[in-house]
Write a protein that holds these residues in place. Structure first.
Motif, mmCIF file in Angstrom:
data_model
loop_
_atom_site.group_PDB
_atom_site.id
_atom_site.type_symbol
_atom_site.label_atom_id
_atom_site.label_comp_id
_atom_site.label_asym_id
_atom_site.label_seq_id
_atom_site.Cartn_x
_atom_site.Cartn_y
_atom_site.Cartn_z
ATOM 1 N N PRO A 282 42.419 26.102 43.980
ATOM 2 C CA PRO A 282 41.582 26.436 45.139
ATOM 3 C C PRO A 282 40.846 25.250 45.773
ATOM 4 O O PRO A 282 40.360 25.360 46.883
ATOM 5 N N TYR A 283 40.700 24.144 45.064
ATOM 6 C CA TYR A 283 39.979 22.980 45.607
ATOM 7 C C TYR A 283 40.516 21.748 44.874
ATOM 8 O O TYR A 283 41.130 21.880 43.809
ATOM 9 N N PRO A 284 40.298 20.545 45.422
ATOM 10 C CA PRO A 284 40.913 19.364 44.800
ATOM 11 C C PRO A 284 40.097 18.755 43.657
ATOM 12 O O PRO A 284 38.865 18.715 43.730
ATOM 13 N N GLU B 260 46.899 21.257 37.654
ATOM 14 C CA GLU B 260 46.404 22.100 36.554
ATOM 15 C C GLU B 260 44.882 22.126 36.509
ATOM 16 O O GLU B 260 44.256 21.404 35.745
ATOM 17 N N HIS B 261 44.296 22.966 37.334
ATOM 18 C CA HIS B 261 42.859 23.207 37.225
ATOM 19 C C HIS B 261 42.527 24.453 38.019
ATOM 20 O O HIS B 261 43.353 24.970 38.784
ATOM 21 N N GLY B 262 41.279 24.957 37.786
ATOM 22 C CA GLY B 262 40.835 26.128 38.533
ATOM 23 C C GLY B 262 41.233 27.432 37.874
ATOM 24 O O GLY B 262 41.081 28.496 38.474
ATOM 25 N N TYR B 263 41.748 27.382 36.664
ATOM 26 C CA TYR B 263 42.049 28.622 35.920
ATOM 27 C C TYR B 263 41.704 28.377 34.457
ATOM 28 O O TYR B 263 41.732 27.237 33.979
ATOM 29 N N TRP B 264 41.321 29.436 33.754
ATOM 30 C CA TRP B 264 41.006 29.285 32.333
ATOM 31 C C TRP B 264 42.273 28.857 31.599
ATOM 32 O O TRP B 264 43.342 29.411 31.806
ATOM 33 N N GLY B 265 42.124 27.892 30.773
ATOM 34 C CA GLY B 265 43.288 27.363 30.061
ATOM 35 C C GLY B 265 43.816 26.077 30.693
ATOM 36 O O GLY B 265 44.710 25.426 30.156
ATOM 37 N N SER B 266 43.244 25.689 31.851
ATOM 38 C CA SER B 266 43.772 24.488 32.522
ATOM 39 C C SER B 266 43.402 23.207 31.769
ATOM 40 O O SER B 266 44.159 22.231 31.780
ATOM 41 N N THR C 211 26.473 32.386 30.551
ATOM 42 C CA THR C 211 25.926 31.219 31.265
ATOM 43 C C THR C 211 27.038 30.425 31.951
ATOM 44 O O THR C 211 26.963 30.136 33.139
ATOM 45 N N HIS C 212 28.089 30.069 31.209
ATOM 46 C CA HIS C 212 29.131 29.258 31.832
ATOM 47 C C HIS C 212 29.923 30.052 32.854
ATOM 48 O O HIS C 212 30.318 29.521 33.899
ATOM 49 N N VAL C 213 30.117 31.357 32.583
ATOM 50 C CA VAL C 213 30.826 32.198 33.554
ATOM 51 C C VAL C 213 30.026 32.221 34.866
ATOM 52 O O VAL C 213 30.592 32.107 35.954
HETATM 53 C C1 HEM Z 1 26.680 22.315 36.426
HETATM 54 C C2 HEM Z 1 27.459 22.254 35.364
HETATM 55 C C3 HEM Z 1 28.840 22.862 35.272
HETATM 56 C C4 HEM Z 1 29.629 23.395 36.251
HETATM 57 C C5 HEM Z 1 29.357 23.483 37.745
HETATM 58 C C6 HEM Z 1 30.835 23.833 35.606
HETATM 59 C C7 HEM Z 1 31.889 24.431 36.277
HETATM 60 C C8 HEM Z 1 33.157 24.522 35.754
HETATM 61 C C9 HEM Z 1 34.329 24.786 36.536
HETATM 62 C C10 HEM Z 1 34.344 25.031 38.057
HETATM 63 C C11 HEM Z 1 35.385 24.751 35.698
HETATM 64 C C12 HEM Z 1 36.854 24.913 36.082
HETATM 65 C C13 HEM Z 1 37.334 23.533 36.471
HETATM 66 C C14 HEM Z 1 38.739 23.523 36.971
HETATM 67 O O1 HEM Z 1 39.659 23.759 36.162
HETATM 68 O O2 HEM Z 1 38.939 23.242 38.161
HETATM 69 C C15 HEM Z 1 34.879 24.483 34.377
HETATM 70 C C16 HEM Z 1 35.647 24.370 33.249
HETATM 71 C C17 HEM Z 1 35.141 24.149 31.986
HETATM 72 N N1 HEM Z 1 33.826 23.905 31.652
HETATM 73 FE FE1 HEM Z 1 32.277 23.836 32.928
HETATM 74 N N2 HEM Z 1 30.760 23.585 34.272
HETATM 75 C C18 HEM Z 1 29.570 22.964 34.022
HETATM 76 C C19 HEM Z 1 29.103 22.517 32.813
HETATM 77 C C20 HEM Z 1 29.810 22.615 31.624
HETATM 78 C C21 HEM Z 1 29.328 22.171 30.347
HETATM 79 C C22 HEM Z 1 27.991 21.468 30.120
HETATM 80 C C23 HEM Z 1 30.302 22.464 29.432
HETATM 81 C C24 HEM Z 1 30.331 22.228 27.940
HETATM 82 C C25 HEM Z 1 29.628 21.328 27.305
HETATM 83 C C26 HEM Z 1 31.404 23.055 30.138
HETATM 84 C C27 HEM Z 1 32.594 23.461 29.589
HETATM 85 C C28 HEM Z 1 33.738 23.747 30.301
HETATM 86 C C29 HEM Z 1 35.053 23.900 29.720
HETATM 87 C C30 HEM Z 1 35.406 23.799 28.243
HETATM 88 C C31 HEM Z 1 35.945 24.146 30.781
HETATM 89 C C32 HEM Z 1 37.449 24.321 30.701
HETATM 90 C C33 HEM Z 1 37.869 25.753 30.634
HETATM 91 C C34 HEM Z 1 39.377 25.866 30.655
HETATM 92 O O3 HEM Z 1 40.064 25.127 31.391
HETATM 93 O O4 HEM Z 1 39.888 26.726 29.943
HETATM 94 N N3 HEM Z 1 31.067 23.133 31.460
HETATM 95 N N4 HEM Z 1 33.514 24.360 34.435
#
Ligand code: HEM
Length: 353
Positions: free
Chosen positions: A26-28, A168-174, A298-300
């Motif tokens: 969905p975005y770069p 490969e990004h923007g989906y869980w598992g990427s 929180t992360h969701v």
């Molecule tokens: C303001 C802070 C954060 C934002 C805006 C954010 C947002 C996101 C977004 C949009 C993605 C998807 C990225 C993509 O594939 O394009 C993502 C993935 C992920 N984030 Fe965050 N995140 C933040 C902080 C964190 C922190 C602090 C952690 C852990 C220490 C974390 C752990 C993860 C993990 C493990 C993924 C990969 C999930 C997967 O691909 O299955 N995130 N995050």
């Protein structure tokens, strides 16, 4: 658009990506690339632990000494300074240093003055804790992701090159799909952490051995250039939720496979805080990390806000986000703690007393 996996790291797959070949994100976002000559990098966390305002000056002076030593031959190509207060009320200042060549890091560590300082008994008696958490992943074992192609952080700075926009990004598992090893390996953990020297407690020199496939993430954000609505959204909407998620991992992480979590703020060379932070955590497995990211409220919520902001701001975000994720073999990890409290870093949960 291109694969996150660099051409020279592609191999015949025995495992599939989670998306079809025609998937469009969905975005770069972009990845850092290293020349094919780079085989193994080093991400070194050099920490100084102290308690109380009266010890902060000494702790800062020690951090500055570590940074001065980075300028010696074979020192790192890039470093950051960061600070956080841990759950036990200790200040932890860390110089995070990156090498694009593991052999150079080894030579730097073996420099007589650096080695002698680290081994000296003085480190046990000056009222400070010291630690070195060193990850040295081979290039097949980590991935990076940045929402800007022209300013990298962390290991990206020493890798030197940039990819095109990633598929490969923007989906869980990427995240998993971006790690070259995922082409052929489930990266499941095996074994357990073990104390291999000392006893986790102040006054001790402790070495902890990691097990196979510990997952490590540094996930950072910089809001320095945000203004107006975007700044308010980050500071009032996203950051409090991020903090809640980081506190959860710090305080209750062990129960879900998170060995250690630090929510750290960057400092400039004079020790003043910057508008940049990152979460740094170590996990029993990549699967445990994935589960938290895709299911913890929180992360969701952060993920959902980010997606909404990106669209509302028409892809013109000033908020910079990035992460680097490694899945570490046992021989790619080294954890040493001197005079640190028992819940520090990878010692967390290992104390028997
Ligand atoms: C303001 C802070 C954060 C934002 C805006 C954010 C947002 C996101 C977004 C949009 C993605 C998807 C990225 C993509 O594939 O394009 C993502 C993935 C992920 N984030 Fe965050 N995140 C933040 C902080 C964190 C922190 C602090 C952690 C852990 C220490 C974390 C752990 C993860 C993990 C493990 C993924 C990969 C999930 C997967 O691909 O299955 N995130 N995050």
């Amino acid at each position: 658009m291109e694969s996150a996996i660099a051409e020279h790291l592609k191999c015949p797959r025995t495992r599939h990506r989670r998306v079809e070949d025609d998937y469009t994100p969905p975005y770069p976002v972009w990845s850092a690339r290293a020349p094919a000559s780079v085989k193994r990098v080093v991400m070194g966390y050099f920490g100084v632990q102290s308690r109380g305002a009266e010890m902060q000056g000494r702790a800062c002076a020690t951090l500055m000494k570590i940074v001065r030593d980075f300028a010696l031959p074979d020192g790192p190509g890039h470093h950051d300074l960061a600070h956080y207060v841990d759950a036990d009320g200790y200040d932890n200042m860390i110089a995070i240093a990156y090498w694009s060549e593991a052999a150079a890091h080894e030579r730097w560590c073996a420099t007589p003055e650096i080695d002698a300082w680290w081994r000296s008994d003085d480190r046990l008696s000056e009222g400070l804790g010291h630690f070195r958490e060193i990850a040295s992943p081979r290039v097949e074992h980590f991935e990076t992701m940045f929402n800007t192609p022209n300013r990298f952080e962390g290991v990206g700075v020493v890798m030197g090159e940039v990819s095109g926009e990633l598929q490969e990004h923007g989906y869980w598992g990427s995240m998993r799909d971006r790690i070259p090893l995922s082409q052929t390996d489930a990266m499941a953990p095996s074994g357990t952490r073990a104390v291999i020297a000392g006893t986790p407690a102040p006054g001790q020199r402790v070495r902890v051995a990691g097990h196979e496939n510990i997952a490590m993430i540094r996930s950072g954000q910089e809001w320095a250039e945000t203004t107006g609505q975007e700044r308010t959204l980050y500071l009032e909407d996203m950051e409090p939720v991020l903090r809640e998620g980081m506190d959860f991992l710090r305080d209750e992480g062990l129960g879900i496979g998170c060995y250690s979590n630090r929510y750290m703020h960057h400092l400039d060379a004079a020790g003043a805080p910057l508008q940049k932070s990152f979460g740094l955590s170590f996990w029993r497995s990549l699967a445990d990390m994935e589960r938290w990211a895709e299911s913890h409220p929180t992360h969701v919520a952060i993920f959902g806000s980010f997606m909404r902001y990106v669209q509302a701001l028409n892809f013109q975000l000033q908020l910079r986000v990035y992460h680097e994720v490694s899945v570490l073999k046992a021989d790619e990890q080294s954890y040493e703690y001197i005079n640190c409290h028992a819940r520090s870093g990878l010692m967390n949960g290992l104390a028997t007393a």
